[in-house]
Design a protein around this motif. Structure first.
Motif, PDB file in Angstrom:
ATOM      1  N   MET A   1      -8.524   3.649  16.824  1.00 56.93           N
ATOM      2  CA  MET A   1      -7.639   2.505  16.717  1.00 56.93           C
ATOM      3  C   MET A   1      -6.256   2.998  16.303  1.00 56.93           C
ATOM      4  N   THR A   2      -5.264   2.792  17.179  1.00 55.15           N
ATOM      5  CA  THR A   2      -3.918   3.297  16.931  1.00 55.15           C
ATOM      6  C   THR A   2      -2.891   2.446  17.653  1.00 55.15           C
ATOM      7  N   PRO A   3      -1.707   2.213  17.052  1.00 49.19           N
ATOM      8  CA  PRO A   3      -0.657   1.459  17.737  1.00 49.19           C
ATOM      9  C   PRO A   3      -0.175   2.152  19.010  1.00 49.19           C
ATOM     10  N   GLN A   4      -0.490   3.438  19.162  1.00 49.73           N
ATOM     11  CA  GLN A   4      -0.058   4.196  20.333  1.00 49.73           C
ATOM     12  C   GLN A   4      -1.016   4.051  21.514  1.00 49.73           C
ATOM     13  N   GLY A   5      -2.152   3.363  21.313  1.00 47.39           N
ATOM     14  CA  GLY A   5      -3.163   3.281  22.356  1.00 47.39           C
ATOM     15  C   GLY A   5      -2.883   2.212  23.393  1.00 47.39           C
ATOM     16  N   GLU A   6      -3.746   2.160  24.400  1.00 47.46           N
ATOM     17  CA  GLU A   6      -3.642   1.115  25.411  1.00 47.46           C
ATOM     18  C   GLU A   6      -4.006  -0.227  24.777  1.00 47.46           C
ATOM     19  N   THR A   7      -3.385  -1.297  25.262  1.00 54.62           N
ATOM     20  CA  THR A   7      -3.629  -2.618  24.699  1.00 54.62           C
ATOM     21  C   THR A   7      -5.030  -3.108  25.053  1.00 54.62           C
ATOM     22  N   PHE A   8      -5.739  -3.574  24.054  1.00 50.55           N
ATOM     23  CA  PHE A   8      -7.098  -4.074  24.245  1.00 50.55           C
ATOM     24  C   PHE A   8      -7.069  -5.370  25.040  1.00 50.55           C
ATOM     25  N   THR A   9      -7.948  -5.473  26.025  1.00 47.94           N
ATOM     26  CA  THR A   9      -8.014  -6.650  26.890  1.00 47.94           C
ATOM     27  C   THR A   9      -9.461  -7.103  27.046  1.00 47.94           C
TER      28      THR A   9
END
Length: 245
Positions: free
Chosen positions: A88-96
């Motif tokens: 879990m990181t702000p740099q990751g792909e957006t969860f959908t």
């Protein structure tokens, strides 16, 4: 047989007590559909004080989570290369919702909850996915992990009482969900739309589809790209556009 096992690597396992002991997630666990294993990263620290963080090389504000506890934990739990591991990181792909559907087909998922200023970059060699809930920063990855467990867990067959309700939710077909109403029929001057009381299920379906398109158009027009359109949708879109100043 359990459908999905979530392993959560965290330094605050007590944060999960409330969400996991109530509502749909509790029912899913009681039914044996879902299991959540909370793993305290401090238990795998090589420091006598169970320290898991240190100052970053090169200077800078804050502390970083050290790599050793994570690697020790993976070895102890026999988490294999190729197993689904999510950071879990702000740099990751957006969860959908699409991502949630994909994850609901996994048998085991490991969630890594970062803290402080982040984690040592070398820990990412253990990770298959980096995921963010959106363009904002949380104190740690725990709340984001809870959201993923909830979102994926409710998609497991048998978790939600009426499985058909899952098919009509926002994002399942690229659109936001249509408005809902229940009793009383009239409340403080607001009346339930007559169409919903007509008993004409075909017209009700058309109305709901039109409302979903309109709501998406005005609130999240970015979602309309790639929507599988139906034959009647063109008239709905033309009516929406004619009403826009």
């Amino acid at each position: 047989m359990i459908d999905v096992l979530f392993r959560v690597l965290t330094i605050f396992p007590e944060m999960f007590a409330g969400p996991l002991e109530n509502s749909i997630l509790k029912r899913a666990q009681d039914q044996g559909l879902l299991e959540v294993e909370l793993i305290n990263i401090r238990d795998y620290s090589t420091d006598k004080h169970c320290k898991v963080d240190d100052y970053p090389f090169g200077g800078g504000a804050g502390m970083l989570m050290k790599p050793e506890p994570f690697f020790n934990c993976f070895d102890a739990l026999n988490i294999r290369s190729g197993d689904r591991v999510i950071l879990m990181t702000p740099q990751g792909e957006t969860f959908t919702q699409e991502k949630a559907l994909e994850l609901s087909k996994e048998a085991e998922i490991t969630l890594i909850c970062g803290h402080y200023e982040g984690i040592d970059e070398r820990v990412k060699s253990l990770v298959t996915d980096e995921i963010s809930l959106g363009d904002f920063v949380l104190t740690g990855g725990e709340i984001a992990s809870m959201a993923i467990i909830d979102c994926v867990g409710r998609l497991l067959p048998g978790t939600v009482g009426d499985a058909n309700s899952l098919q009509e939710e926002s994002f399942n077909f690229g659109l936001l969900e249509y408005p809902h109403y229940t009793r009383p029929r009239s409340f403080q001057g607001w009346d339930v739309p007559d169409i919903l009381l007509s008993g004409n299920h075909q017209e009700i379906r058309r109305w709901r589809r039109a409302m979903a398109i309109a709501r998406t158009f005005f609130r999240r027009p970015d979602l309309l790209v790639g929507v599988p359109w139906e034959e009647d949708d063109r008239n709905t879109i033309d009516q929406i556009l004619s009403a826009v100043p």
